[in-house]
Each structure stands twice: as structure tokens, then as C-alpha cells.
Design a protein around this motif. Structure first.
Motif, PDB file in Angstrom:
ATOM      1  N   LYS A  25       0.836  -1.198   0.000  1.00  0.00           N
ATOM      2  CA  LYS A  25       0.000   0.000   0.000  1.00  0.00           C
ATOM      3  C   LYS A  25       0.872   1.250   0.000  1.00  0.00           C
ATOM      4  O   LYS A  25       1.988   1.261   0.515  1.00  0.00           O
ATOM      5  CB  LYS A  25      -0.914  -0.008   1.221  1.00  0.00           C
ATOM      6  CG  LYS A  25      -1.947  -1.128   1.208  1.00  0.00           C
ATOM      7  CD  LYS A  25      -2.838  -1.044   2.423  1.00  0.00           C
ATOM      8  CE  LYS A  25      -3.898  -2.153   2.386  1.00  0.00           C
ATOM      9  NZ  LYS A  25      -4.778  -2.103   3.567  1.00  0.00           N
ATOM     10  N   ASN A  26       0.329   2.322  -0.567  1.00  0.00           N
ATOM     11  CA  ASN A  26       1.104   3.550  -0.703  1.00  0.00           C
ATOM     12  C   ASN A  26       1.282   4.308   0.604  1.00  0.00           C
ATOM     13  O   ASN A  26       2.202   5.109   0.740  1.00  0.00           O
ATOM     14  CB  ASN A  26       0.431   4.474  -1.726  1.00  0.00           C
ATOM     15  CG  ASN A  26       0.789   4.088  -3.144  1.00  0.00           C
ATOM     16  OD1 ASN A  26       1.399   3.057  -3.376  1.00  0.00           O
ATOM     17  ND2 ASN A  26       0.404   4.914  -4.089  1.00  0.00           N
ATOM     18  N   GLU A  27       0.398   4.122   1.563  1.00  0.00           N
ATOM     19  CA  GLU A  27       0.388   4.959   2.755  1.00  0.00           C
ATOM     20  C   GLU A  27       1.737   4.924   3.473  1.00  0.00           C
ATOM     21  O   GLU A  27       2.236   3.856   3.837  1.00  0.00           O
ATOM     22  CB  GLU A  27      -0.725   4.505   3.703  1.00  0.00           C
ATOM     23  CG  GLU A  27      -0.918   5.438   4.884  1.00  0.00           C
ATOM     24  CD  GLU A  27      -2.123   5.033   5.708  1.00  0.00           C
ATOM     25  OE1 GLU A  27      -2.376   5.704   6.730  1.00  0.00           O
ATOM     26  OE2 GLU A  27      -2.798   4.067   5.348  1.00  0.00           O
ATOM     27  N   ASN A  28       2.327   6.094   3.660  1.00  0.00           N
ATOM     28  CA  ASN A  28       3.592   6.268   4.383  1.00  0.00           C
ATOM     29  C   ASN A  28       4.775   5.560   3.735  1.00  0.00           C
ATOM     30  O   ASN A  28       5.782   5.303   4.381  1.00  0.00           O
ATOM     31  CB  ASN A  28       3.452   5.800   5.840  1.00  0.00           C
ATOM     32  CG  ASN A  28       2.525   6.687   6.631  1.00  0.00           C
ATOM     33  OD1 ASN A  28       2.526   7.902   6.447  1.00  0.00           O
ATOM     34  ND2 ASN A  28       1.726   6.101   7.494  1.00  0.00           N
ATOM     35  N   LYS A  29       4.668   5.245   2.463  1.00  0.00           N
ATOM     36  CA  LYS A  29       5.720   4.503   1.774  1.00  0.00           C
ATOM     37  C   LYS A  29       6.737   5.457   1.150  1.00  0.00           C
ATOM     38  O   LYS A  29       6.415   6.557   0.729  1.00  0.00           O
ATOM     39  CB  LYS A  29       5.078   3.636   0.690  1.00  0.00           C
ATOM     40  CG  LYS A  29       6.028   2.791  -0.121  1.00  0.00           C
ATOM     41  CD  LYS A  29       5.266   1.879  -1.070  1.00  0.00           C
ATOM     42  CE  LYS A  29       4.555   2.663  -2.146  1.00  0.00           C
ATOM     43  NZ  LYS A  29       3.819   1.773  -3.074  1.00  0.00           N
TER      44      LYS A  29
ATOM     45  N   ALA B 283      10.029   3.514   7.361  1.00  0.00           N
ATOM     46  CA  ALA B 283       8.931   3.375   6.401  1.00  0.00           C
ATOM     47  C   ALA B 283       9.254   2.260   5.415  1.00  0.00           C
ATOM     48  O   ALA B 283      10.420   1.974   5.141  1.00  0.00           O
ATOM     49  CB  ALA B 283       8.720   4.687   5.637  1.00  0.00           C
ATOM     50  N   PRO B 284       8.232   1.608   4.872  1.00  0.00           N
ATOM     51  CA  PRO B 284       8.485   0.615   3.826  1.00  0.00           C
ATOM     52  C   PRO B 284       9.002   1.287   2.557  1.00  0.00           C
ATOM     53  O   PRO B 284       8.684   2.446   2.287  1.00  0.00           O
ATOM     54  CB  PRO B 284       7.116  -0.032   3.602  1.00  0.00           C
ATOM     55  CG  PRO B 284       6.130   0.973   4.095  1.00  0.00           C
ATOM     56  CD  PRO B 284       6.802   1.717   5.208  1.00  0.00           C
ATOM     57  N   LEU B 285       9.792   0.550   1.802  1.00  0.00           N
ATOM     58  CA  LEU B 285      10.386   1.063   0.576  1.00  0.00           C
ATOM     59  C   LEU B 285       9.914   0.223  -0.605  1.00  0.00           C
ATOM     60  O   LEU B 285       9.887  -1.007  -0.524  1.00  0.00           O
ATOM     61  CB  LEU B 285      11.917   1.009   0.658  1.00  0.00           C
ATOM     62  CG  LEU B 285      12.717   1.250  -0.629  1.00  0.00           C
ATOM     63  CD1 LEU B 285      12.469   2.657  -1.156  1.00  0.00           C
ATOM     64  CD2 LEU B 285      14.208   1.018  -0.392  1.00  0.00           C
TER      65      LEU B 285
ATOM     66  N   ARG C 260       4.875   8.989   1.185  1.00  0.00           N
ATOM     67  CA  ARG C 260       5.560   9.842   2.151  1.00  0.00           C
ATOM     68  C   ARG C 260       6.735  10.579   1.507  1.00  0.00           C
ATOM     69  O   ARG C 260       7.044  11.715   1.845  1.00  0.00           O
ATOM     70  CB  ARG C 260       6.060   8.980   3.309  1.00  0.00           C
ATOM     71  CG  ARG C 260       6.486   9.756   4.540  1.00  0.00           C
ATOM     72  CD  ARG C 260       6.544   8.845   5.727  1.00  0.00           C
ATOM     73  NE  ARG C 260       7.007   9.505   6.918  1.00  0.00           N
ATOM     74  CZ  ARG C 260       7.158   8.891   8.086  1.00  0.00           C
ATOM     75  NH1 ARG C 260       6.867   7.609   8.184  1.00  0.00           N
ATOM     76  NH2 ARG C 260       7.595   9.552   9.142  1.00  0.00           N
ATOM     77  N   LEU C 261       7.383   9.895   0.560  1.00  0.00           N
ATOM     78  CA  LEU C 261       8.567  10.477  -0.077  1.00  0.00           C
ATOM     79  C   LEU C 261       8.816   9.759  -1.401  1.00  0.00           C
ATOM     80  O   LEU C 261       8.614   8.546  -1.510  1.00  0.00           O
ATOM     81  CB  LEU C 261       9.784  10.295   0.843  1.00  0.00           C
ATOM     82  CG  LEU C 261      11.132  10.837   0.364  1.00  0.00           C
ATOM     83  CD1 LEU C 261      11.136  12.363   0.401  1.00  0.00           C
ATOM     84  CD2 LEU C 261      12.264  10.290   1.240  1.00  0.00           C
ATOM     85  N   LEU C 262       9.268  10.514  -2.399  1.00  0.00           N
ATOM     86  CA  LEU C 262       9.688   9.944  -3.679  1.00  0.00           C
ATOM     87  C   LEU C 262      11.181  10.180  -3.844  1.00  0.00           C
ATOM     88  O   LEU C 262      11.664  11.296  -3.640  1.00  0.00           O
ATOM     89  CB  LEU C 262       8.936  10.597  -4.843  1.00  0.00           C
ATOM     90  CG  LEU C 262       9.411  10.218  -6.251  1.00  0.00           C
ATOM     91  CD1 LEU C 262       9.108   8.754  -6.551  1.00  0.00           C
ATOM     92  CD2 LEU C 262       8.778  11.120  -7.305  1.00  0.00           C
ATOM     93  N   ALA C 263      11.916   9.136  -4.202  1.00  0.00           N
ATOM     94  CA  ALA C 263      13.335   9.263  -4.520  1.00  0.00           C
ATOM     95  C   ALA C 263      13.492   9.144  -6.025  1.00  0.00           C
ATOM     96  O   ALA C 263      12.944   8.234  -6.653  1.00  0.00           O
ATOM     97  CB  ALA C 263      14.155   8.192  -3.809  1.00  0.00           C
ATOM     98  N   LEU C 264      14.257  10.064  -6.610  1.00  0.00           N
ATOM     99  CA  LEU C 264      14.308  10.185  -8.065  1.00  0.00           C
ATOM    100  C   LEU C 264      15.707  10.605  -8.490  1.00  0.00           C
ATOM    101  O   LEU C 264      16.323  11.465  -7.865  1.00  0.00           O
ATOM    102  CB  LEU C 264      13.288  11.242  -8.502  1.00  0.00           C
ATOM    103  CG  LEU C 264      13.106  11.539  -9.984  1.00  0.00           C
ATOM    104  CD1 LEU C 264      12.431  10.361 -10.683  1.00  0.00           C
ATOM    105  CD2 LEU C 264      12.276  12.804 -10.172  1.00  0.00           C
TER     106      LEU C 264
END
Length: 287
Positions: free
Chosen positions: A2-6, A33-35, A124-128
Motif C-alpha cells: 500500500k502507498n500509505e507512508n511509503k 517506512a516501507p520502501l 511519504r517520499l519519492l526518490a528520483l
């Protein structure tokens, strides 16, 4: 997952993928948080061919050609999926070794921008990566998707361009705007920066409320770190920040992103894009 807090890390099969995975694993571990590692396969890749299909051909030949091209596309898609699966599994193992406790992988076909917009809800956060597989070799070139993605998503985006190392010195480029204030309030209650020295930098002069805004920023971030310093330096914002990052050996820069419209940026330039191009350290963009 699930996307929540991911924490979602967008990776492609370029040399920058390991930097993105390392950065995302660090963030996921810090905030517990899950990744998820996401690889998007372009549904319409541009593939050159040496075959000459020109000229008049009969119906049977046309059908044979279409069947041949369809089989080629299917084989290419299957190969891309398998290569992507192996690629993601290697990155997953790397992220686990880096300390991320819960790591999942996902592979999708389609447009990168559309996929990220679809997946953004609840993140929660996107890494790019600031560059990717499609970027040319020029070290200051941004990937062609980067600015569009940053403008489209209203969430924190952690961008990297080179080998990642866990930050030891953090700087926040504070302009007093609404986006950066909301972001700093979020960071004040987040474990992401907990225990790290934080330097807050504002460019301008001590008139018009800048000093008062800077004091607010210092007090807000003191909830996240016991070592917060703030300074007000005259001059052009981009030049002031770039100089301070080098002189103070900053490992992570935090700033607001694209506060002006794309048209204004086209006409007058964008401080966000300038720093994304020129900086070699991770930048956390607050939207």
C-alpha cells in the motif's frame, strides 16, 4: 504494498539507479517506512531497425510482415520484463543490505510521469534520479522527465545525481515562502533529520521581516535537531546557496521547488532547475 507512508524509489536501468536505491534506503531506514522500488518500462520504446519495409507489397506479404513485427514486439517486451525483474531484485538486495527493513519491487508498463502521478497518493517520499538512462553525457543535464515530475507531484522529492553517502551536514535554503514553511514544519516532527546538524540559509537583507522569518525557521527546526544555526546572507539566492554548499561541505540540501509557473521559468529561468543542474549532492525538494 500500500502507498500509505511509503518511500517510493523510481529507478531505470542506468548507472544512477544504485544511487537512487541507496538514497531511498537511507530515507526509509531513517523514517522507519516501507520502501518500494519502481521500474517503469516504456510501452512505446523507439527502436531502430535496419530492415527496409518500403515499397509496394501484397496482402499476404503485409500480413506476414505484421505478424513478424508483432512477434518482435512480444519478444522485446518479454526480454524487457525479465531484465527488469533481475535488475529490481539486485537493487532490492542492495537496499536491504543498506538497512531498509521492508523492501518491495514493482514493474509497470507505460509513461513514467503518468505512472508516478497515479502512484503519488499517500506517498511519504519519492526518490528520483536527476539524470537517467535517456540523459546524454553532459554532467549538468537534467533528465527530460525530471522537471515535469517535480511540478506535477505535491510531495517531498529526494533527488540524487551521484554516488550517495549518508548525510552528515544538512542545509536548508529558506526563502520564507509557504511551501518551505510547510515543509519545515513537517521535518520538525520527522525522524529524517533527527540528530543531524542543520544550517538554515536565507539570502537577502535584514529588512522586510527576513530576520523574523529566519528566527521562526530556527525555532521550528530545533524540534528536530539540537544543533541548528541560521544565517542571512546578501546576494543572489542561487549563488549564495551554491557557495555555502561548497564552503561548508554540505551533504544534503533542502529547498522549495518551482514556486513560479513554467512560463515564467522559461522566460526568466528557474533557481530550482539551476541548482538541480549545478549541485552534485542530494537535494530534497519540498512542494
Amino acid at each position: 504494498m500500500k502507498n500509505e507512508n511509503k518511500v517510493l524509489a523510481c529507478v531505470d536501468q542506468s548507472r544512477y539507479a544504485v544511487h537512487v536505491a541507496d538514497c531511498a534506503a537511507w530515507a526509509a531506514r531513517r523514517i522507519d517506512a516501507p520502501l518500494e522500488l519502481l521500474h517503469v518500462i516504456d510501452s512505446h520504446p523507439e527502436r531502430a531497425t535496419d530492415d527496409d519495409h518500403s515499397g509496394a507489397i501484397g496482402i499476404d506479404a503485409q500480413e506476414s510482415l505484421l505478424a513478424h513485427l508483432s512477434a518482435e514486439d512480444e519478444a522485446h517486451a518479454k526480454s524487457a520484463r525479465e531484465q527488469g525483474r533481475l535488475f529490481l531484485n539486485r537493487l532490492r538486495e542492495r537496499a536491504i543490505l543498506a538497512g531498509a527493513a521492508r523492501v518491495d519491487v514493482r514493474q509497470r508498463h507505460g509513461s513514467l510521469e503518468d505512472t508516478l502521478i497515479e502512484q503519488a497518493q499517500g506517498l511519504r517520499l519519492l526518490a528520483l534520479g536527476r539524470r537517467g538512462k535517456g540523459a546524454r553525457t553532459h554532467e549538468n543535464e537534467l533528465g527530460h522527465h525530471v522537471e515535469n515530475i517535480i511540478r506535477a507531484l505535491k510531495l517531498p522529492i529526494l533527488t540524487v545525481s551521484e554516488e550517495f553517502k549518508p548525510p552528515e551536514r544538512v542545509m536548508i535554503a529558506f526563502d520564507g515562502g509557504t511551501a518551505i514553511r510547510r515543509g519545515m514544519e513537517m521535518l520538525s516532527s520527522s525522524p529524517l533529520l533527527r540528530g543531524l546538524p542543520i544550517r538554515i540559509l536565507m539570502s537577502g537583507n535584514q529588512f522586510g521581516g527576513q530576520a523574523k522569518s529566519l528566527e521562526w525557521a530556527k525555532q521550528t527546526l530545533s524540534r528536530a535537531s539540537s544543533e541548528v544555526t541560521a544565517s542571512l546572507v546578501p546576494g543572489d539566492a542561487g549563488a549564495v546557496v551554491e557557495k555555502a554548499v561548497k564552503e561548508q561541505e554540505i551533504d544534503l540540501l533542502i529547498m522549495g521547488a518551482f514556486s513560479h509557473s513554467p512560463l515564467r521559468a522559461l522566460l526568466f529561468g528557474s533557481k530550482t532547475a539551476e541548482l538541480l543542474r549545478s549541485s552534485h549532492i542530494p537535494i530534497l525538494l519540498l512542494r
